[in-house]
Write a protein that holds these residues in place. Structure first.
Motif, short mmCIF file in Angstrom:
data_model
loop_
_atom_site.label_atom_id
_atom_site.label_comp_id
_atom_site.label_asym_id
_atom_site.label_seq_id
_atom_site.Cartn_x
_atom_site.Cartn_y
_atom_site.Cartn_z
N SER A 124 21.73 -8.99 -24.74
CA SER A 124 22.29 -7.79 -24.50
C SER A 124 22.41 -7.59 -23.00
O SER A 124 22.38 -6.45 -22.55
CB SER A 124 21.44 -6.52 -25.13
OG SER A 124 20.05 -6.86 -24.82
N GLU A 133 4.65 -3.30 -21.34
CA GLU A 133 6.27 -3.02 -21.62
C GLU A 133 6.98 -2.27 -20.47
O GLU A 133 8.01 -2.16 -20.56
CB GLU A 133 6.25 -2.07 -22.78
CG GLU A 133 5.85 -2.97 -24.22
CD GLU A 133 7.18 -3.35 -24.72
OE1 GLU A 133 8.46 -3.04 -24.47
OE2 GLU A 133 7.12 -4.20 -25.75
N MET A 153 15.22 -12.06 -17.88
CA MET A 153 15.95 -11.59 -18.99
C MET A 153 17.64 -12.02 -18.61
O MET A 153 18.01 -11.51 -17.54
CB MET A 153 16.03 -10.13 -19.12
CG MET A 153 16.78 -9.63 -19.90
SD MET A 153 16.94 -7.69 -20.18
CE MET A 153 15.58 -7.51 -21.33
N ILE A 187 17.78 -2.19 -21.50
CA ILE A 187 18.83 -2.37 -22.31
C ILE A 187 19.69 -1.01 -22.52
O ILE A 187 21.11 -1.27 -22.43
CB ILE A 187 18.54 -2.99 -23.79
CG1 ILE A 187 17.24 -4.03 -23.74
CG2 ILE A 187 19.65 -3.22 -24.45
CD1 ILE A 187 17.88 -5.19 -23.03
N LEU A 197 12.70 -9.48 -14.46
CA LEU A 197 11.65 -8.42 -14.68
C LEU A 197 10.45 -8.53 -14.20
O LEU A 197 9.71 -9.52 -14.86
CB LEU A 197 11.59 -8.20 -16.25
CG LEU A 197 13.23 -7.85 -16.97
CD1 LEU A 197 12.94 -7.75 -18.53
CD2 LEU A 197 13.94 -6.66 -16.28
N ASP A 248 23.02 -2.56 -28.72
CA ASP A 248 21.94 -2.52 -27.68
C ASP A 248 20.82 -1.33 -28.41
O ASP A 248 19.87 -1.90 -27.92
CB ASP A 248 22.50 -2.04 -26.42
CG ASP A 248 23.23 -3.04 -25.81
OD1 ASP A 248 23.32 -4.21 -26.29
OD2 ASP A 248 23.80 -2.68 -24.55
N ILE A 249 21.19 -0.33 -28.85
CA ILE A 249 20.16 0.51 -29.10
C ILE A 249 19.63 0.13 -30.52
O ILE A 249 18.46 0.99 -30.90
CB ILE A 249 20.66 2.01 -29.19
CG1 ILE A 249 21.17 2.47 -27.74
CG2 ILE A 249 19.85 3.07 -29.59
CD1 ILE A 249 20.30 2.38 -26.68
N GLY A 250 20.28 -0.93 -31.22
CA GLY A 250 19.59 -1.02 -32.22
C GLY A 250 20.42 -0.80 -33.60
O GLY A 250 20.20 -1.25 -34.69
N MET A 290 11.05 1.28 -19.81
CA MET A 290 10.50 0.29 -20.55
C MET A 290 11.52 -0.59 -20.85
O MET A 290 12.61 -0.47 -20.24
CB MET A 290 10.05 1.01 -22.07
CG MET A 290 8.86 1.81 -21.63
SD MET A 290 8.42 2.47 -23.27
CE MET A 290 6.67 1.92 -23.24
N ILE A 291 11.13 -1.77 -21.30
CA ILE A 291 12.24 -3.01 -21.48
C ILE A 291 13.42 -2.67 -22.15
O ILE A 291 14.45 -2.50 -21.90
CB ILE A 291 11.76 -3.96 -22.48
CG1 ILE A 291 10.36 -4.81 -21.42
CG2 ILE A 291 12.64 -5.39 -22.46
CD1 ILE A 291 9.66 -5.85 -22.22
N ALA A 292 13.02 -1.78 -23.27
CA ALA A 292 13.98 -1.21 -24.09
C ALA A 292 14.81 -0.21 -23.42
O ALA A 292 16.09 -0.10 -23.64
CB ALA A 292 13.48 -0.43 -25.38
N ASP A 293 14.54 0.47 -22.53
CA ASP A 293 15.26 1.50 -21.45
C ASP A 293 16.37 0.55 -20.62
O ASP A 293 17.59 0.91 -20.34
CB ASP A 293 14.36 2.17 -20.55
CG ASP A 293 13.62 3.37 -21.20
OD1 ASP A 293 14.26 3.85 -22.56
OD2 ASP A 293 12.51 3.52 -20.73
N GLU A 341 17.03 10.25 -28.82
CA GLU A 341 15.85 9.94 -28.48
C GLU A 341 15.66 8.83 -27.31
O GLU A 341 15.05 8.68 -26.22
CB GLU A 341 14.86 9.67 -29.43
CG GLU A 341 14.14 10.90 -30.27
CD GLU A 341 13.30 11.54 -29.43
OE1 GLU A 341 12.47 10.92 -28.91
OE2 GLU A 341 13.13 12.88 -29.61
N ARG A 342 16.53 7.72 -27.72
CA ARG A 342 16.54 6.54 -27.02
C ARG A 342 17.25 6.71 -25.51
O ARG A 342 17.04 6.04 -24.62
CB ARG A 342 17.31 5.68 -27.60
CG ARG A 342 16.29 4.96 -28.69
CD ARG A 342 15.15 4.13 -27.96
NE ARG A 342 15.54 3.19 -27.17
CZ ARG A 342 15.91 1.87 -27.50
NH1 ARG A 342 16.03 1.55 -28.70
NH2 ARG A 342 16.57 1.07 -26.31
#
Lengths: 161, 458, 171, 394
Positions: free
Chosen positions: D33, D47, D27, D379, D42, D141-143, D374-377, D218-219
């Motif tokens: 990000s 995920e 990454m 970030i 990673l 980052d969170i979208g 997870m990947i999203a975490d 939530e995120r």
């Protein structure tokens, strides 16, 4: 607790060893400890409840001059609990410097020691992952040393520009 | 004028009906239409060559006209996002930046078409076209007015579901063939996401099918016509016969379709990969997801297909739940049906954009939780409820519609009441928690700041 | 030749041709791609039979569902696509025998079935309602049994694939 | 109503038995990000991140080596390039260290009072700008894209102020050893007041838009918990430490400059059981920054209301030639405690200069924080510890 008090504590704890304190003509007093003891002393400083140096502020290598035979590694410690600070110094030879790691005492030491290894070539014995951190893996030499000569060519690129 | 245009459009588009493809004699009116057209103007050719020619022309027109919709949507997205974000958006190309999308399209066409050397070149080239084809094939079954419908299939809505389910394959192939790990991640996410969210979509549509008792899109639209007034005008205003009402729309016909509408709308946002469900192309996580490696025209094709999908799902929502091309006036359509359904669709599209530019993105597990733990059970509940509702009210009557309206309004009012009443009594920490649930704190805070400011001015 | 027949033969040829590709192509994802073409063409053949509901179901279930899962599975094994898929001699013989046997059975079935000819009148309303009536009427019990079997399979799959361990002392 | 946020709590203890082979993904260094040129190696199981190993050094510009060959005043512009988001605070931290070194010299009279006020003004404005950027990019980052543009809209106003103040928008070189480089332009204080009057209600708006958003909660809530002990052991400071619940701020606890004259609070993280917020999670680290902006506004308001003293803006001195000795000095930069260790031999150049970067320390915790998420975490973590690679790599 002042550096002097800590120094006497350390002296009584590690009797036979060559620990000295420098208070004259310096802004911040510091304690010089032998390199073999640094891990033990660090552990002691961190774990004792009335010392409780729980934070390693900075770990730097220092090379004062190209003509010196030795380099220093400086540990700036701070206690978040008691709000007192302490400076430790370790003198290491420039040829094959070895120092025990303090990684198990403060986790941040991992990266700081990698940086000192990268830039000064000090090997930290017992370090879990002693790699270069800032420079490329195949870089030759340790550039922060005063006697460092930069390479002419790195991977086909001319270095001095 | 518009009607003239639309009827001409019909002349062209109706020729593309699937019935013309089937070996039928006299069963499909659309086929006759096309054959008649072919024999009249291309009689000098053998029958089927003329027909194929006509169909090709129609298909070409179709493919040329429909991408205008994404063109408009892209501009709309940029303008809407700009307004939401306190900017002006594109302003340089054309008046108010109206030609910006066109300029972007031109730019993309002339961009170098890069294919990664390690990519599976055949599938890499093929994937955008698959997605493009499927996105546009959906339009063939959406009725845009009582005349503009390429083909009124018996299984209209089912055809749409089946075609749009193929998009997932295109996304997977695109992601895999790029030979990039980020693309692959995007593809895997989208495979899981699209397959999962097709279920609540299908189930929500099933409630509508149960109410309308047909899968034909025309039939579903017709089922939302004047059930309340049973064909008789309710009121005559200035010579215009008002026949339908909003209450005839599927969304208000029973409490369960009301729920189903929201389930459908949420799931369709996930189906078209838009925030908060844009995980397959989450730019902060996967760079650009499945189309990371695409550039130039192939990227543009993805882009167009995405917006075509957005429009399609909103048009379907408008058709299934919001009365389709019907207004609330008379059957002869005081306002052309095309405008009405475009109005409804663009409203829904706007809501989608609004959501996109307001909300953050969910995480993969939360996305799946939402689908499997909430939307799908709700959908099953809807189906059960619709069945029971159907047992009690075999025909839609004033009673059933009134009851439904009553339940829906009670539902809405009670939710709003719970939210607003309880909010002031909570501790700040609870407010934060609740605010997360419904965003009421946002309202509350905006209200107080507004009040403060206006109070200060006075 | 009528144009509809042309189309029919076109789809017929496509079905057979892409099916041949499915089994001969080395790359698994390419095979899946050709399988998609095959499934689409079969759906088109259903349309010729006026079984529109069946055609759409074919696309939804096989292309939109099963093929996606196949691709998903293939991608999970990503990096191992260059496996040499050459068969052993023993496998070759056994699979040959099985294939020929299957072919024979199919051939027999085709021969013995009393195919309805073009005179048969189709309901112009399509097949949807009759299928619905059949499932909800005559074949209700088998339908329910099948759904329960599928449910059990679903639960089993969830149990097997995802094992969550709650670690109480993780923190 | 959808869900209490039990999902995030569950995930804390979730351990998935590996069924597939590990997948190694790089990454970065080019990734939207990673906040610069960070590379994360990673090791993924689907995920789920088994290990995220940070590789740094892509932005290494040999700051410390350069510094050994430059006079003290010449080093100041180099500090700008460390944390280019909060360059004022970097200047300030370095100048503090040099001034401390020079304090042994009786000829050095100390920094004039007016300069101290100007430093506080610039430093706090830059803290707001820095936190605004953190807030905006974290939203992205969170979208959520919109907070980013709001944040930049407001940050732009601060940059315009700085442009008026020192002519630069990013690398200011404003705070110099012994004072600041130039006095206020006419009308500057009114502009600042106008800005903070405009900006203060905006913070609540941002909280309403993002901080309390259900999906955002939530995120971030309960994700990647860095508790107090871990934060201290990793040397994480600033908002990362305060987010873990430790009330520690050098401006209050070891006041430097004139911070003891101002009345402000130190925001710390809080447990919100209803929302699932735990001390030291991503949300608390982020929230502390939002609250700190309010406190900075408070300080600026006090600077404006108290009235700036007249006087010189730079200490009278001939050459910056600190006496031989060494000093380790810390200051509270927006991203945490910025330390400078300077060894002087009495010449105009330092023999050794080491910058202890807060981001460097915080980033080293990433590997431990990200295990099993997870990947999203990942970030979410990178955004919440708010790193600037210029400072990490120096």
């Amino acid at each position: 607790m002042t550096t002097q008090e800590i120094f006497s504590r350390l002296q009584s704890k590690f009797e036979d060893n060559d620990i000295s304190i420098e208070t004259e003509a310096v802004l911040e007093p510091f304690i010089v400890v032998p390199s073999s003891l640094i891990a033990l002393i660090s552990e002691h400083l961190c774990r004792e409840s009335d010392l409780a140096f729980d934070s390693l502020q900075c770990l730097s290598g220092v090379d004062l001059s190209a003509s010196d035979e030795t380099m220093e590694i400086v540990y700036h410690l701070f206690s978040m609990t008691h709000q007192h600070d302490l400076t430790l110094k370790v003198i290491v030879p420039k040829v094959e410097p070895h120092v025990p790691t303090v990684e198990h005492v403060w986790k941040i030491a991992n990266w700081h020691e990698r940086e000192v290894y990268d830039l000064y070539g000090v090997v930290f014995d017992g370090h879990s992952d002693l790699r270069r951190i800032l420079l490329p893996d195949d870089w030759e030499g340790h550039p922060m040393r005063k006697d460092y000569k930069e390479p002419e060519i790195y991977r086909g690129m001319k270095v001095p520009y | 004028m518009v009607q003239q245009l639309s009827s001409q459009f019909l002349h062209l588009t109706s020729l593309l009906s699937v019935e013309t493809v089937t070996p039928s004699e006299g069963s499909a009116p659309g086929g006759n239409w096309a054959q008649a057209f072919a024999s009249q103007f291309l009689g000098f050719l053998p029958g089927w060559i003329g027909l194929v020619l006509v169909m090709s022309v129609v298909a070409a027109v179709f493919v040329a006209v429909v991408p205008l919709v994404p063109l408009v949507l892209v501009l709309m997205e940029r303008k809407v996002s700009a307004w939401i974000q306190d900017r002006v958006g594109p302003m340089r190309v054309g008046p108010w930046g109206l030609l910006q999308t066109l300029a972007d399209g031109v730019k993309l066409i002339f961009k170098e078409d890069l294919i990664p050397p390690q990519a599976d070149k055949f599938l890499f080239r093929f994937a955008p076209y698959l997605i493009f084809t499927c996105s546009f094939a959906v339009f063939a079954a959406i009725p845009f007015s009582q005349r503009i419908l390429v083909s009124d299939l018996n299984i209209g809505i089912f055809y749409i579901i089946s075609i749009s389910s193929v998009v997932a394959i295109g996304v997977i192939i695109a992601g895999w063939s790029s030979n990039s790990k980020w693309s692959l991640f995007g593809a895997m996410r989208s495979a899981a996401q699209m397959v999962s969210y097709e279920i609540p979509i299908g189930l929500s549509i099933l409630t509508v099918i149960m109410m309308a008792q047909t899968m034909s899109m025309e039939g579903i639209v017709a089922a939302q016509n004047g059930a309340f007034a049973e064909g008789e005008p309710i009121i005559t205003l200035l010579g215009v016969e008002v026949k339908g009402t909003i209450l005839d729309w599927m969304i208000f016909r029973s409490p369960f379709t009301f729920l189903a509408f929201f389930v459908y709308f949420l799931s369709s946002i996930a189906e078209v990969n838009r925030t908060p469900f844009d995980l397959p192309e989450a730019e902060s996580e996967l760079v650009a997801g499945f189309h990371t490696e695409y550039s130039g025209m192939r990227f543009a094709v993805f882009f167009i297909a995405e917006y075509a999908n957005v429009f399609a799902v909103c048009a379907i929502a408008a058709t299934l739940f919001l009365g389709g091309w019907q207004g609330i006036i008379d059957e002869d359509q005081f306002i052309p049906g095309l405008l009405i359904i475009f109005g409804k669709t663009f409203l829904l599209v706007f809501v989608m954009m609004w959501i996109r530019w307001t909300l953050p993105r969910l995480r993969v597990d939360q996305l799946m939780n939402l689908c499997w733990k909430y939307l799908i059970p709700i959908s099953f509940f809807n189906i059960l409820g619709t069945g029971i509702w159907g047992l009690f009210f075999r025909e839609d009557s004033a009673l059933s519609i009134g009851l439904s309206f009553l339940i829906i309004s009670l539902f809405v009012v009670s939710i709003l009441g719970i939210v607003f009443n309880s909010f002031g009594k909570l501790k700040p920490a609870d407010q934060t928690a609740l605010a997360g649930n419904i965003g009421a704190a946002n309202l509350q805070k905006l209200k107080t700041t507004w009040n403060e400011r206006h109070g200060q001015q006075k | 030749m009528d144009w509809t027949q042309t189309l029919f033969w076109f789809f017929f040829a496509m079905t057979i041709g892409s099916a041949v590709f499915v089994v001969t192509v080395r790359n698994l994802v390419h095979a899946a791609f050709w399988l998609m073409i095959t499934l689409f063409c079969v759906a088109a053949l259903y349309v010729f039979l006026k079984a529109d509901f069946l055609a759409a179901t074919q696309v939804v279930v096989y292309v939109g569902g099963i093929l996606v899962l196949v691709l998903f599975g293939v991608m999970m094994t990503s990096g191992k696509l260059d496996l040499n898929l050459k068969l052993e001699r023993g496998q070759m013989i056994s699979s040959g025998i099985i294939s020929i046997a299957l072919l024979a059975i199919l051939f027999l079935i085709v021969r013995r079935t009393n195919w309805q000819t073009a005179e048969t009148q189709f309901d112009s309303e399509g097949t949807t309602s009759s299928i619905g009536e059949a499932i909800m009427g005559e074949f209700l019990l088998p339908f329910e049994v099948v759904s329960i079997v599928l449910l059990i399979a679903l639960i089993g799959a969830v149990l097997i694939t995802r094992k969550e361990v709650k670690k109480e002392d993780a923190a | 109503m959808l869900a209490q946020s039990t999902a995030s709590e569950e995930r804390k203890f979730l351990e998935l038995k590996p069924f597939s082979d590990e997948m190694v993904v790089s990454m970065g260094p080019q990734h939207p990000s990673t906040h610069g040129v960070l590379r994360l190696e990673l090791r993924l199981d689907g995920e789920i991140v088994r290990e995220a190993i940070p590789h740094i050094g892509y932005l290494h510009r040999c700051f410390e080596k350069h510094a050994e060959n430059l006079s003290y005043q010449q080093i100041v512009p180099f500090t700008d390039r460390m944390d280019y988001i909060a360059a004022m605070n970097q200047n300030w931290g370095f100048c503090l260290a040099v001034e401390e070194l020079m304090s042994a010299d009786p000829k050095f009279a100390g920094v004039p009072e007016r300069a101290e006020y100007l430093r506080v003004l610039a430093g706090e404005l830059n803290r707001i700008a820095s936190h605004l950027l953190a807030f905006g990019t974290y939203g992205m980052d969170i979208g959520a894209f919109t907070p980013f543009l709001y944040a930049f809209r407001d940050r732009e106003k601060i940059l315009l102020l700085f442009e008026k103040l020192c002519g630069a928008r990013l690398t200011y070189n404003y705070i110099r050893v012994g004072g600041v480089s130039r006095d206020l332009p006419p009308g500057f204080l009114d502009d600042v007041r106008e800005f903070i009057d405009y900006f203060e209600p905006k913070i609540d708006e941002y909280n309403a838009l993002l901080t309390n958003n259900k999906i955002f909660l939530e995120r971030t809530v309960g994700v990647a918990i860095m508790d107090e002990a871990m934060a201290i052991s990793y040397g994480a400071t600033g908002p990362n430490l305060r987010g873990a619940g430790r009330k520690w701020d050098l401006r209050k606890d070891e006041p430097y400059s004139i911070y003891d004259r101002f009345d402000f609070d130190i925001p710390v993280g809080e447990e919100i059981p209803e929302a699932g917020a735990v001390l030291g999670d991503c949300w608390n680290r982020y929230k502390v920054r939002m609250d700190e902006m309010k406190e900075s506004v408070k300080i600026i308001r006090q600077v404006l209301d108290g009235g700036l003293p007249d006087g010189p803006i730079v200490a009278a001195m001939k050459a910056i030639r600190p006496p031989a000795g060494e000093v380790f000095s810390r200051s509270e930069a927006p991203r945490g405690e910025l330390g400078f260790y300077i060894v002087s031999d009495g010449s105009v150049k330092p023999v050794r200069l080491k910058a202890k970067s807060p981001c460097f320390c915080a980033l080293s915790a990433l590997q431990e924080l990200s295990r099993g998420l997870m990947i999203a975490d990942i970030i979410a973590i990178i955004g919440s510890i708010d790193i600037v690679m210029g400072e990490v790599d120096r």
